[in-house]
Design a protein around this motif. Structure first.
Motif, PDB file in Angstrom:
ATOM      1  N   ARG A 104       0.833  -1.211   0.000  1.00  0.00           N
ATOM      2  CA  ARG A 104       0.000   0.000   0.000  1.00  0.00           C
ATOM      3  C   ARG A 104       0.863   1.255   0.000  1.00  0.00           C
ATOM      4  O   ARG A 104       0.537   2.241  -0.675  1.00  0.00           O
ATOM      5  N   ALA A 105       1.957   1.236   0.756  1.00  0.00           N
ATOM      6  CA  ALA A 105       2.803   2.421   0.850  1.00  0.00           C
ATOM      7  C   ALA A 105       3.378   2.805  -0.508  1.00  0.00           C
ATOM      8  O   ALA A 105       3.420   3.993  -0.858  1.00  0.00           O
ATOM      9  N   ILE A 106       3.803   1.824  -1.285  1.00  0.00           N
ATOM     10  CA  ILE A 106       4.404   2.151  -2.574  1.00  0.00           C
ATOM     11  C   ILE A 106       3.341   2.424  -3.639  1.00  0.00           C
ATOM     12  O   ILE A 106       3.551   3.237  -4.551  1.00  0.00           O
ATOM     13  N   LEU A 107       2.175   1.792  -3.519  1.00  0.00           N
ATOM     14  CA  LEU A 107       1.102   1.996  -4.495  1.00  0.00           C
ATOM     15  C   LEU A 107       0.384   3.318  -4.304  1.00  0.00           C
ATOM     16  O   LEU A 107      -0.126   3.900  -5.276  1.00  0.00           O
ATOM     17  N   ASP A 108       0.307   3.800  -3.079  1.00  0.00           N
ATOM     18  CA  ASP A 108      -0.480   4.995  -2.778  1.00  0.00           C
ATOM     19  C   ASP A 108       0.356   6.267  -2.711  1.00  0.00           C
ATOM     20  O   ASP A 108      -0.179   7.340  -2.433  1.00  0.00           O
ATOM     21  N   THR A 109       1.646   6.167  -2.960  1.00  0.00           N
ATOM     22  CA  THR A 109       2.504   7.357  -2.979  1.00  0.00           C
ATOM     23  C   THR A 109       2.707   7.781  -4.422  1.00  0.00           C
ATOM     24  O   THR A 109       3.311   7.048  -5.212  1.00  0.00           O
ATOM     25  N   PRO A 110       2.208   8.950  -4.815  1.00  0.00           N
ATOM     26  CA  PRO A 110       2.293   9.349  -6.227  1.00  0.00           C
ATOM     27  C   PRO A 110       3.717   9.669  -6.654  1.00  0.00           C
ATOM     28  O   PRO A 110       4.583   9.990  -5.831  1.00  0.00           O
ATOM     29  N   LEU A 111       3.939   9.573  -7.943  1.00  0.00           N
ATOM     30  CA  LEU A 111       5.187  10.009  -8.570  1.00  0.00           C
ATOM     31  C   LEU A 111       4.895  11.290  -9.344  1.00  0.00           C
ATOM     32  O   LEU A 111       4.006  11.310 -10.203  1.00  0.00           O
ATOM     33  N   ASP A 112       5.619  12.339  -9.041  1.00  0.00           N
ATOM     34  CA  ASP A 112       5.419  13.634  -9.690  1.00  0.00           C
ATOM     35  C   ASP A 112       6.176  13.647 -11.012  1.00  0.00           C
ATOM     36  O   ASP A 112       7.389  13.442 -11.046  1.00  0.00           O
ATOM     37  N   LEU A 113       5.454  13.892 -12.122  1.00  0.00           N
ATOM     38  CA  LEU A 113       6.091  13.897 -13.430  1.00  0.00           C
ATOM     39  C   LEU A 113       7.132  14.999 -13.570  1.00  0.00           C
ATOM     40  O   LEU A 113       7.983  14.949 -14.462  1.00  0.00           O
ATOM     41  N   ARG A 114       7.088  15.978 -12.682  1.00  0.00           N
ATOM     42  CA  ARG A 114       8.065  17.071 -12.767  1.00  0.00           C
ATOM     43  C   ARG A 114       9.415  16.688 -12.183  1.00  0.00           C
ATOM     44  O   ARG A 114      10.393  17.435 -12.362  1.00  0.00           O
ATOM     45  N   ASP A 115       9.460  15.546 -11.501  1.00  0.00           N
ATOM     46  CA  ASP A 115      10.694  15.136 -10.836  1.00  0.00           C
ATOM     47  C   ASP A 115      11.084  13.723 -11.255  1.00  0.00           C
ATOM     48  O   ASP A 115      10.275  12.798 -11.181  1.00  0.00           O
ATOM     49  N   ALA A 116      12.328  13.576 -11.686  1.00  0.00           N
ATOM     50  CA  ALA A 116      12.845  12.234 -11.969  1.00  0.00           C
ATOM     51  C   ALA A 116      13.279  11.600 -10.635  1.00  0.00           C
ATOM     52  O   ALA A 116      13.633  12.306  -9.696  1.00  0.00           O
ATOM     53  N   PRO A 117      13.228  10.258 -10.538  1.00  0.00           N
ATOM     54  CA  PRO A 117      12.870   9.302 -11.581  1.00  0.00           C
ATOM     55  C   PRO A 117      11.373   9.005 -11.579  1.00  0.00           C
ATOM     56  O   PRO A 117      10.679   9.249 -10.593  1.00  0.00           O
ATOM     57  N   LEU A 118      10.904   8.450 -12.687  1.00  0.00           N
ATOM     58  CA  LEU A 118       9.503   8.049 -12.811  1.00  0.00           C
ATOM     59  C   LEU A 118       9.317   6.587 -12.433  1.00  0.00           C
ATOM     60  O   LEU A 118       8.323   5.964 -12.793  1.00  0.00           O
ATOM     61  N   LEU A 119      10.290   6.057 -11.726  1.00  0.00           N
ATOM     62  CA  LEU A 119      10.262   4.660 -11.302  1.00  0.00           C
ATOM     63  C   LEU A 119      10.808   4.594  -9.878  1.00  0.00           C
ATOM     64  O   LEU A 119      11.762   5.286  -9.548  1.00  0.00           O
ATOM     65  N   ARG A 120      10.169   3.792  -9.041  1.00  0.00           N
ATOM     66  CA  ARG A 120      10.583   3.672  -7.642  1.00  0.00           C
ATOM     67  C   ARG A 120      10.672   2.193  -7.280  1.00  0.00           C
ATOM     68  O   ARG A 120       9.816   1.387  -7.685  1.00  0.00           O
ATOM     69  N   LEU A 121      11.699   1.834  -6.510  1.00  0.00           N
ATOM     70  CA  LEU A 121      11.898   0.452  -6.079  1.00  0.00           C
ATOM     71  C   LEU A 121      11.965   0.404  -4.568  1.00  0.00           C
ATOM     72  O   LEU A 121      12.524   1.304  -3.926  1.00  0.00           O
ATOM     73  N   ARG A 122      11.428  -0.657  -3.991  1.00  0.00           N
ATOM     74  CA  ARG A 122      11.473  -0.864  -2.544  1.00  0.00           C
ATOM     75  C   ARG A 122      11.901  -2.312  -2.292  1.00  0.00           C
ATOM     76  O   ARG A 122      11.185  -3.256  -2.664  1.00  0.00           O
ATOM     77  N   LEU A 123      13.044  -2.483  -1.682  1.00  0.00           N
ATOM     78  CA  LEU A 123      13.564  -3.820  -1.362  1.00  0.00           C
ATOM     79  C   LEU A 123      13.165  -4.179   0.060  1.00  0.00           C
ATOM     80  O   LEU A 123      13.482  -3.461   1.005  1.00  0.00           O
ATOM     81  N   LEU A 124      12.467  -5.301   0.209  1.00  0.00           N
ATOM     82  CA  LEU A 124      12.100  -5.832   1.517  1.00  0.00           C
ATOM     83  C   LEU A 124      13.039  -6.996   1.798  1.00  0.00           C
ATOM     84  O   LEU A 124      12.959  -8.044   1.143  1.00  0.00           O
ATOM     85  N   THR A 125      13.931  -6.820   2.744  1.00  0.00           N
ATOM     86  CA  THR A 125      14.972  -7.819   2.975  1.00  0.00           C
ATOM     87  C   THR A 125      15.006  -8.237   4.429  1.00  0.00           C
ATOM     88  O   THR A 125      14.604  -7.489   5.324  1.00  0.00           O
TER      89      THR A 125
END
Length: 521
Positions: A104-125
């Motif tokens: 939910r945390a990664i799905l519900d946090t928007p990515l602003d097109l004005r700021d790179a990057p347009l891709l986000r990764l979250r490693l659960l280790t």
């Protein structure tokens, strides 16, 4: 003259302007391994993949209001680190990460097109069952196929091997089979965050929703005759009235466009909103059986999944005394050629709409499969509509300044909400270039993808093949279905897939009606 590669396409403009506050327009991927990622090696692999895919380093440049097209601007490397590391339980700690909350945390946090990057990764280790890598990308910069291409590039860089070429997609009308991977470990140790449901069919099978307890729909199934009544015996449906498909009211035809039906809602309490997902996996043996059944019926596996989704929606709505027609399912079609099937730059999917009659879902499964196959063949053969769907006619118009399109966007979004299809099935096909393992991190045991499901649709299903297994991920808005309801719908979908693959006559469904009445959908 070739198109300027830095200009937004009509699809990019539409994906940008159609995004609503609180509903980030993000595509989701999830990868699970049996071992541990080396964080430094993963960061280096991400950097290599970003260098090969400029879209990952793009952002929307400041756009004057009179300009008719926005433009992408590249950065050498984003100022924000795209990789976040979340550490779970260790040998001397009882703390644990909640996979549902992390999703939910990664799905519900928007990515602003004005700021790179347009891709986000979250490693659960750190969890005993192995690590997980969660990824999201903005839909204005990527479609599902392209996003998978970026993940494949990350895997190839992690293994320090050239990225293998992707197999061409099956031609239209060819049965879509997920090839088995001989010698591949199809499963791994149970992961403490999310056991994969559906690995052992035939049904019934327990399906656990993210953050919710399993909810058994099969116990509420009524008699094959479809007569209204009360389910007998133990189970969540015991003692509650049930309704057959025939007893449900249906919209009357009119002169104006008819709004497709909505999936009957069981929203989360307390006004909760946001996205959640439910995974459903078919093991290699069951996947091969599904492919054989589709070929025997003269249809594709995609047709079978479309029919199963339609059947599940009709039965779900019938149980909730909601309309079951007209039912329409959005089906993206990849327009890339075989050599660029997973090209990570831009959006190259054409949205088609498949109409399925509720009457087809109440008869012989073979009749339903034939009807769906005919409609998908018509959709693929039809002249291509506007890339990005009808909304792109206005929001992607090359002759309108952006300021005017921004003013028109609320009205277009309102119309799109009214006429949006019932649900979506996005089939990414077999990911044959996915490696069997990652160096030092162990076997890849799971790969999931999930397309956006904005309201009022509120539900989408995304399919792919990985290691000979068919993986379906149901993505839903909590305003449409809470965790328990999403689990119940997922189990209903699993039943429909099995029923259609076996060719058994489809009984008129009778599912338990909720205790509390549902509000307008």
């Amino acid at each position: 003259m070739s198109a300027d590669p830095t200009r937004f396409t009509a699809v990019d403009e539409t994906a940008d302007l159609m995004e609503r506050r609180g509903e980030p327009n993000l595509i989701y991927l999830e990868l699970a391994v049996t071992g541990r990622f080396d964080v430094d090696r993963l960061r280096a692999a991400v950097r290599t993949a970003f260098a090969a895919h400029p879209a990952t380093r793009s952002h929307r440049a400041p756009t004057p209001p009179w300009r008719t097209r926005s433009r992408w601007q590249l950065t050498a490397w984003p100022a924000t680190d795209p990789l976040t590391v979340r550490t779970g339980p260790s040998l001397d700690s009882l703390d644990s990460l909640d996979l549902a909350a992390e999703r939910r945390a990664i799905l519900d946090t928007p990515l602003d097109l004005r700021d790179a990057p347009l891709l986000r990764l979250r490693l659960l280790t750190g969890a005993p069952g192995g690590d997980r890598l969660l990824l999201v990308a903005h839909h204005a910069g990527f479609d599902g196929m392209g996003f998978v291409g970026v993940l494949l590039a990350i895997c190839a860089a992690y293994n320090a091997t050239p990225q293998p070429p992707c197999a061409a997609p099956a031609p239209s009308g060819t049965p879509h089979a997920v090839p088995a991977a001989p010698g591949r470990v199809s499963g791994g140790p149970a992961h403490p965050w999310a056991p994969v449901p559906g690995a052992a069919l035939p049904l019934p099978l327990p399906v656990a929703a993210s953050g919710g307890a399993p909810r058994a729909v099969p116990a509420a199934l009524g008699p094959a005759s479809g007569a209204a009544g009360v389910p007998k015996g133990p189970g969540p449906g015991a003692g509650r009235p049930v309704l057959p498909v025939e007893a449900v009211r249906r919209p009357r035809p009119g002169l104006l466009p008819v709004r497709p039906v909505r999936v009957a809602r069981e929203p989360a309490g307390g006004g909760r909103s946001g996205y959640a997902v439910v995974p459903l996996a078919f093991d290699a043996e069951r996947t091969a059986a599904l492919s054989r059944a589709a070929r025997a019926a003269g249809v594709t596996l995609n047709d079978l999944l479309l029919a199963a989704l339609a059947l599940a929606v009709v039965r779900w709505n019938a149980a909730h005394a909601r309309p079951t027609a007209p039912l329409r399912i959005t089906m993206p079609v990849n327009t890339r050629d075989g050599q660029t099937r997973h090209d990570g730059q831009g959006n190259h999917s054409r949205l088609t709409s498949i109409g399925i009659g509720a009457d087809s879902c109440a008869g012989d499964p073979r009749t339903l499969l034939a009807a769906v196959a005919a409609r998908t063949a018509e959709a693929k053969a039809a002249p291509a509509g506007p890339q990005g769907g009808p909304a792109a006619v206005v929001l992607g118009a090359a002759w309108l300044p952006r300021a005017i399109r921004q003013l028109l966007a609320p009205g277009v979004r309102f119309a799109a909400r009214a006429l949006a299809d019932t649900t979506m099935l996005s089939n990414l096909g077999p990911i044959t270039a996915l490696p069997r393992s990652l160096a030092g991190a162990g076997d890849i045991t799971e790969l999931w993808a999930a397309a956006p499901a904005p309201m009022p649709r509120g539900l989408s299903v995304t399919a792919l093949g990985a290691g000979g297994r068919l993986h379906l991920m149901i993505r839903h808005r909590l305003e449409a279905l809470d965790a328990s309801a999403a689990a119940a719908f997922t189990e209903l979908l699993a039943h429909a897939v099995t029923e259609l693959s076996t060719g058994a006559p489809a009984p008129s469904p009778a599912l338990a009606v909720p205790r509390s009445p549902e509000g307008p959908s």
